[in-house]
Design a protein around this motif. Sequence first.
Motif, mmCIF file in Angstrom:
data_model
loop_
_atom_site.group_PDB
_atom_site.id
_atom_site.type_symbol
_atom_site.label_atom_id
_atom_site.label_comp_id
_atom_site.label_asym_id
_atom_site.label_seq_id
_atom_site.Cartn_x
_atom_site.Cartn_y
_atom_site.Cartn_z
ATOM 1 N N GLN A 199 0.844 -1.192 0.000
ATOM 2 C CA GLN A 199 0.000 0.000 0.000
ATOM 3 C C GLN A 199 0.881 1.244 0.000
ATOM 4 O OE1 GLN A 199 -3.720 0.804 0.095
ATOM 5 N NE2 GLN A 199 -2.362 2.358 -0.727
ATOM 6 N N PRO A 200 1.088 1.860 -1.176
ATOM 7 C CA PRO A 200 1.851 3.106 -1.222
ATOM 8 C C PRO A 200 1.039 4.264 -0.624
ATOM 9 C CG PRO A 200 1.703 2.074 -3.395
ATOM 10 C CD PRO A 200 0.722 1.397 -2.504
ATOM 11 N N MET A 201 1.750 5.209 -0.025
ATOM 12 C CA MET A 201 1.147 6.430 0.509
ATOM 13 C C MET A 201 1.956 7.602 -0.010
ATOM 14 S SD MET A 201 0.724 5.316 4.454
ATOM 15 C CE MET A 201 0.032 3.738 4.871
ATOM 16 N N VAL A 202 1.272 8.582 -0.565
ATOM 17 C CA VAL A 202 1.955 9.752 -1.120
ATOM 18 C C VAL A 202 1.247 11.022 -0.669
ATOM 19 C CG1 VAL A 202 2.811 8.510 -3.138
ATOM 20 C CG2 VAL A 202 0.635 9.680 -3.269
ATOM 21 N N THR A 203 2.028 12.105 -0.603
ATOM 22 C CA THR A 203 1.452 13.410 -0.290
ATOM 23 C C THR A 203 1.677 14.330 -1.478
ATOM 24 O OG1 THR A 203 3.423 14.491 0.609
ATOM 25 C CG2 THR A 203 2.178 13.056 2.115
#
Length: 98
Positions: free
Chosen positions: A10-14
């Motif tokens: 699960q990638p998380m990006v801002t």
Amino acid sequence: MAMIDLVVVQPMVTDLGLSTEVVRTVESVMMPQVGQKIRDRTFGPDTDLAIENVVIDYLTEECFVYLVPVRLNDADENELRNHAQEYERRGWEWPRPI
């Protein structure tokens, strides 16, 4: 049918350019495909996330399942860290903390 380890990523990006990813490994006889959806209590009630990519490593007998990234708008490093830690509290691993 043989069991295979599915490594769900699960990638998380801002929108500030920060990113990280969490993983959960499960055994399965089913081979996932792009476009299918995965449900996990961590995503929220009745929330399914789509599989964006599948990579099979036959040598290690693992299948990496990449979900559509979670986008955290206006999140700083602490908010991104807190979000990843919430996944950890629900049984996910965070292999490379920020």
